[in-house]
Design a protein around this motif. Structure first.
Motif, PDB file in Angstrom:
ATOM      1  N   ARG A  28      -1.404  -2.902  -0.859  1.00  0.00           N
ATOM      2  CA  ARG A  28      -2.474  -1.953  -0.531  1.00  0.00           C
ATOM      3  C   ARG A  28      -2.989  -2.168   0.884  1.00  0.00           C
ATOM      4  N   ARG A  67       1.463  11.713  -1.005  1.00  0.00           N
ATOM      5  CA  ARG A  67       0.253  11.406  -1.765  1.00  0.00           C
ATOM      6  C   ARG A  67       0.492  10.379  -2.863  1.00  0.00           C
ATOM      7  N   GLU A  68       1.738  10.266  -3.317  1.00  0.00           N
ATOM      8  CA  GLU A  68       2.033   9.271  -4.355  1.00  0.00           C
ATOM      9  C   GLU A  68       1.714   7.866  -3.865  1.00  0.00           C
ATOM     10  N   SER A 121      -0.776   3.265   7.576  1.00  0.00           N
ATOM     11  CA  SER A 121      -0.988   4.716   7.455  1.00  0.00           C
ATOM     12  C   SER A 121      -1.579   5.361   8.703  1.00  0.00           C
ATOM     13  N   SER A 143      -0.637   6.932  -1.535  1.00  0.00           N
ATOM     14  CA  SER A 143      -2.085   6.707  -1.503  1.00  0.00           C
ATOM     15  C   SER A 143      -2.687   6.733  -2.892  1.00  0.00           C
ATOM     16  N   ASP A 144      -2.152   7.557  -3.786  1.00  0.00           N
ATOM     17  CA  ASP A 144      -2.678   7.597  -5.157  1.00  0.00           C
ATOM     18  C   ASP A 144      -2.430   6.283  -5.888  1.00  0.00           C
ATOM     19  N   ALA A 145      -1.242   5.701  -5.682  1.00  0.00           N
ATOM     20  CA  ALA A 145      -0.878   4.485  -6.417  1.00  0.00           C
ATOM     21  C   ALA A 145      -1.318   3.217  -5.698  1.00  0.00           C
ATOM     22  N   LEU A 155       8.182   6.190  -3.877  1.00  0.00           N
ATOM     23  CA  LEU A 155       6.930   6.933  -3.757  1.00  0.00           C
ATOM     24  C   LEU A 155       6.810   7.479  -2.348  1.00  0.00           C
ATOM     25  N   GLY A 198      -3.655   3.113  -2.801  1.00  0.00           N
ATOM     26  CA  GLY A 198      -4.775   3.294  -1.903  1.00  0.00           C
ATOM     27  C   GLY A 198      -5.835   2.223  -2.127  1.00  0.00           C
TER      28      GLY A 198
END
Length: 264
Positions: free
Chosen positions: A176, A237-238, A183, A240-242, A234, A244
């Motif tokens: 993370r 958005r996958e 990013s 950042s969703d998983a 991934l 983030g």
């Protein structure tokens, strides 16, 4: 540094390199294109997606061990320019003696740690920087900071890609934090790992791929799906969703980076 071990592998011509009781590399002298460890195979997929077979690449390897991936690049893409940053001179000497590189491989090993080695390579115009370095089973702290990633971008060509092997376990604090650092610096961040690792069932190797090429994630997905035991990729958005919620680490921060032992 601990003495390296080189023991016979699971088939003729195959050898396992160990350091401090940890498996570091599988080297197949009869078939240098064989990538035995899963995360190394995933790294090979990135190499294959980055350039067609036969097209030479400029590659910087942070961490050398048995020089498995440099051998792979030298075999599949002759005339490639490759620099390996490996501070363990005893390990490199042992590998060169017992598991010699092919003649005219184009692989140069520099006896220097990753961060200072990268800083000396600013402006190299590399197509790929492959980070797979561990110290006592953990990623060196100075390779996972925002400042370190900025140095990598100075080593890469504008179209180049960073590939980092991050060993971690749920809740994936290291991954993370590196995602949070990468990013803002690159256009696309892709993650690849075994499903059991992504679901938090066990620790493992999460491969982070970061760069300007938006098509790379789709290419890796196609390659991942072709295996008998597919891994997950991934994108967008996958990621950042998983993964983030992290915070970029900095050189001035105290303490180790965390994570789990590398498998390979």
């Amino acid at each position: 540094m601990p003495d390296p071990e080189i023991v016979e592998g699971d088939r003729a011509g195959s050898w396992l390199v160990r350091l401090d009781g940890r498996d570091q590399s599988v080297v197949d002298l009869l078939d240098p294109t064989r990538l035995a460890f899963d995360y190394v195979r995933r790294t090979g997929d990135v190499i294959d997606a980055a350039a067609a077979p036969g097209d030479p690449l400029r590659v910087v390897h942070v961490g050398g061990a048995g020089l498995t991936l440099p051998r792979y690049v030298a075999t599949t893409r002759p005339r490639s320019w490759q620099v390996v940053l490996e501070p363990d001179e005893a390990l490199t000497a042992r590998v060169r003696e017992e598991l010699p590189l092919p003649r005219r491989s184009g692989v140069r090993v520099r006896p220097v740690a990753g961060r200072p080695g990268l800083e000396a390579l600013r402006g190299a115009g590399a197509d790929l920087v492959l980070v797979d370095a561990y110290d006592a089973g953990e990623v060196p702290a100075d390779l996972v900071t925002a400042e370190a990633l900025a140095v990598v971008l100075e080593v890469l060509a504008p179209t180049g890609t960073l590939v980092a092997n991050l060993s971690d376990t749920a809740p994936f604090t290291l991954v993370r934090d590196v995602v949070a650092a990468a990013s803002p610096l690159v256009e696309h961040v892709v993650l690849g790992a075994e499903p059991a690792t992504l679901k938090g069932r066990r620790g493992g190797n999460v491969l982070l791929v970061a760069g300007p090429d938006g098509s790379l994630g789709d290419a890796l997905r196609r390659r991942a799906a072709s295996y008998a035991a597919p891994y997950r990729v991934l994108v967008g958005r996958e990621v950042s969703d998983a993964f983030g919620g992290g915070a970029p680490r900095h050189d001035a921060d105290p303490g180790p980076p965390g994570g789990v032992d590398s498998a390979g």
